[in-house]
Design a protein around this motif. Sequence first.
Motif, mmCIF file in Angstrom:
data_model
loop_
_atom_site.group_PDB
_atom_site.id
_atom_site.type_symbol
_atom_site.label_atom_id
_atom_site.label_comp_id
_atom_site.label_asym_id
_atom_site.label_seq_id
_atom_site.Cartn_x
_atom_site.Cartn_y
_atom_site.Cartn_z
ATOM 1 N N SER A 19 0.847 -1.187 0.000
ATOM 2 C CA SER A 19 0.000 0.000 0.000
ATOM 3 C C SER A 19 0.884 1.239 0.000
ATOM 4 O O SER A 19 2.003 1.220 0.518
ATOM 5 N N SER A 28 -5.122 12.232 -6.461
ATOM 6 C CA SER A 28 -6.220 11.594 -7.173
ATOM 7 C C SER A 28 -6.262 11.973 -8.647
ATOM 8 O O SER A 28 -6.903 11.284 -9.437
ATOM 9 N N ARG A 70 -5.888 1.531 -7.357
ATOM 10 C CA ARG A 70 -5.884 2.724 -6.523
ATOM 11 C C ARG A 70 -7.282 3.015 -6.016
ATOM 12 O O ARG A 70 -8.272 2.653 -6.659
ATOM 13 N N ASN A 72 -8.918 6.426 -4.955
ATOM 14 C CA ASN A 72 -8.702 7.869 -4.860
ATOM 15 C C ASN A 72 -9.404 8.478 -3.655
ATOM 16 O O ASN A 72 -8.946 9.490 -3.119
ATOM 17 N N THR A 76 -4.903 6.290 -1.825
ATOM 18 C CA THR A 76 -4.052 5.116 -1.620
ATOM 19 C C THR A 76 -3.851 4.359 -2.919
ATOM 20 O O THR A 76 -4.787 4.154 -3.690
ATOM 21 N N LEU A 77 -2.601 3.940 -3.125
ATOM 22 C CA LEU A 77 -2.197 3.117 -4.254
ATOM 23 C C LEU A 77 -1.849 1.732 -3.730
ATOM 24 O O LEU A 77 -1.299 1.602 -2.635
ATOM 25 N N TYR A 78 -2.169 0.695 -4.507
ATOM 26 C CA TYR A 78 -1.920 -0.682 -4.085
ATOM 27 C C TYR A 78 -1.119 -1.431 -5.148
ATOM 28 O O TYR A 78 -1.159 -1.113 -6.332
ATOM 29 N N CYS A 94 6.707 3.556 -4.327
ATOM 30 C CA CYS A 94 5.600 4.137 -5.077
ATOM 31 C C CYS A 94 5.999 5.548 -5.487
ATOM 32 O O CYS A 94 6.846 6.186 -4.850
#
Length: 123
Positions: A19, A28, A70, A72, A76-78, A94
Amino acid sequence: QLVESGGGLVQAGGSLRLSCVASGRTFSRNAMGWFRQATGKEREFVAAISWSAGSTYYADSVKGRFTISRDNAKNTLYLQMNSLKPEDTAVYYCAARGTTIVPSSRSYEYDYWGQGTQVTVSS
């Protein structure tokens, strides 16, 4: 600021989910990506995603095993990593592009970076 988490030690064939939470500003509307750097090697592209998550791109070495996504609303980006191999061992970073929504595989086109999280895959 970008902060990664979720790294660790896993056996070959296992899975991990990384994450990356953004704070201080929203990303976003920015394309984002994951890169990795193994000891003694250059940083390499892993995966990238457009701001809307409508487009995703992967390095050939992880295609079919890793999934970038993601949320938004959560900023958070996964990175879901399945069928992990010892050669996936690296520090994973990231990153976010500062002025464009277009994803890129080039690390120099990213303006914001996290501190990295270690992923170690044992054989």
